[in-house]
Design a protein around this motif. Structure first.
Motif, short mmCIF file in Angstrom:
data_model
loop_
_atom_site.label_atom_id
_atom_site.label_comp_id
_atom_site.label_asym_id
_atom_site.label_seq_id
_atom_site.Cartn_x
_atom_site.Cartn_y
_atom_site.Cartn_z
N ASP A 178 53.46 2.31 -28.97
CA ASP A 178 54.38 2.78 -29.98
C ASP A 178 53.57 3.50 -30.98
OD1 ASP A 178 57.01 3.07 -31.50
OD2 ASP A 178 56.24 1.72 -32.80
N ARG A 179 53.58 4.80 -30.73
CA ARG A 179 52.77 5.82 -31.49
C ARG A 179 51.34 5.31 -31.67
NH1 ARG A 179 56.12 9.12 -35.54
NH2 ARG A 179 58.26 8.54 -34.80
N GLY A 180 50.58 4.99 -32.70
CA GLY A 180 49.53 4.64 -32.62
C GLY A 180 49.17 3.12 -32.50
N ARG A 181 50.43 2.37 -32.16
CA ARG A 181 50.21 0.92 -31.99
C ARG A 181 49.92 0.76 -30.43
NH1 ARG A 181 54.49 -2.51 -34.35
NH2 ARG A 181 56.02 -0.95 -33.44
N TRP A 182 49.25 -0.09 -29.87
CA TRP A 182 49.25 -0.08 -28.37
C TRP A 182 48.76 -1.81 -28.33
CZ3 TRP A 182 44.65 -1.43 -26.17
CH2 TRP A 182 43.43 -1.25 -26.90
N ALA A 183 49.09 -2.29 -26.91
CA ALA A 183 48.82 -3.66 -26.79
C ALA A 183 48.63 -3.66 -25.11
CB ALA A 183 49.79 -4.79 -27.07
N THR A 184 47.64 -4.19 -24.59
CA THR A 184 47.41 -4.51 -23.34
C THR A 184 46.98 -6.18 -23.02
OG1 THR A 184 46.52 -2.18 -23.13
CG2 THR A 184 45.99 -3.88 -21.44
N LEU A 185 47.94 -6.26 -22.04
CA LEU A 185 47.55 -7.80 -21.61
C LEU A 185 47.07 -7.61 -20.33
CD1 LEU A 185 50.82 -9.54 -22.69
CD2 LEU A 185 48.48 -9.93 -23.89
N GLU A 186 45.80 -8.51 -19.90
CA GLU A 186 45.22 -8.41 -18.45
C GLU A 186 45.24 -9.78 -17.97
OE1 GLU A 186 41.51 -6.49 -18.53
OE2 GLU A 186 42.07 -4.69 -19.32
N ARG A 234 42.93 -11.79 -20.95
CA ARG A 234 42.29 -10.58 -21.60
C ARG A 234 43.56 -10.26 -22.55
NH1 ARG A 234 38.29 -6.45 -19.68
NH2 ARG A 234 36.97 -8.27 -19.35
N ALA A 235 43.39 -10.04 -23.70
CA ALA A 235 44.32 -9.09 -24.81
C ALA A 235 43.51 -8.28 -25.58
CB ALA A 235 45.11 -10.15 -25.44
N MET A 236 44.03 -6.92 -25.52
CA MET A 236 43.48 -5.97 -26.75
C MET A 236 44.64 -5.15 -27.01
SD MET A 236 41.37 -3.75 -23.74
CE MET A 236 41.87 -4.63 -22.30
N GLY A 237 44.07 -4.35 -28.35
CA GLY A 237 45.25 -3.44 -28.73
C GLY A 237 44.82 -3.12 -30.21
N ARG A 238 45.95 -2.37 -30.91
CA ARG A 238 45.87 -2.00 -32.34
C ARG A 238 47.19 -2.21 -32.37
NH1 ARG A 238 42.41 2.22 -33.32
NH2 ARG A 238 40.64 0.80 -33.97
N ALA A 239 47.82 -3.37 -33.27
CA ALA A 239 49.20 -3.66 -33.39
C ALA A 239 49.01 -3.85 -34.81
CB ALA A 239 49.62 -4.67 -32.75
#
Length: 134
Positions: free
Chosen positions: A79-87, A129-134
């Protein structure tokens, strides 16, 4: 930025509670990525992400082709500059109670209950794993 998938920050968890469509990336049998749009629910307490889908879908075939160990997959939302990934490692779940729980979680996140589907299954992802910028 990495985060613990079982102990996310409040902002990371809040982002996963918002209405966002996501992508699911599964490996095809030849190793190339298959990316599709899906709805995803995140359950950090139990360490899972879930996708409800039809048992005849390509994504299900890809997970099954990986064998008993499961398939390494990723889900992502932006969402625009926010993102989140789950592996994690995906397996297919067909048990009635597991499917019903996943449908209820989907309805809570996305504000609608999917129509009944006797061919519905759950891609259940044990998170690593989890990563992102939320």
């Amino acid at each position: 930025m990495a985060t613990d998938p079982r102990n996310p920050t409040d902002s990371y968890l809040s982002f996963w509670r918002e209405y966002h469509m996501c992508t699911l990336t599964t490996p095809r049998p030849d190793g190339t990525p298959h990316v599709v749009a899906v709805g995803v629910t995140y359950d950090p307490e139990n360490g899972y992400a879930r996708v409800i889908t039809n048992k005849h879908s390509r994504k299900v075939a890809n997970v099954l082709a990986a064998g008993a160990e499961g398939a390494r997959v990723a889900v992502c939302q932006v969402d625009r500059g926010r993102w989140a990934t789950l592996e994690g490692v995906a397996r297919i779940r067909t048990e009635t109670e597991v499917v019903a729980d996943a449908v209820n979680r989907y309805a809570e996140r996305y504000g609608r209950t999917p129509a009944p589907n006797p061919d519905r299954v759950v891609i259940e992802i044990a998170l690593t794993r989890a990563m992102g910028r939320a």
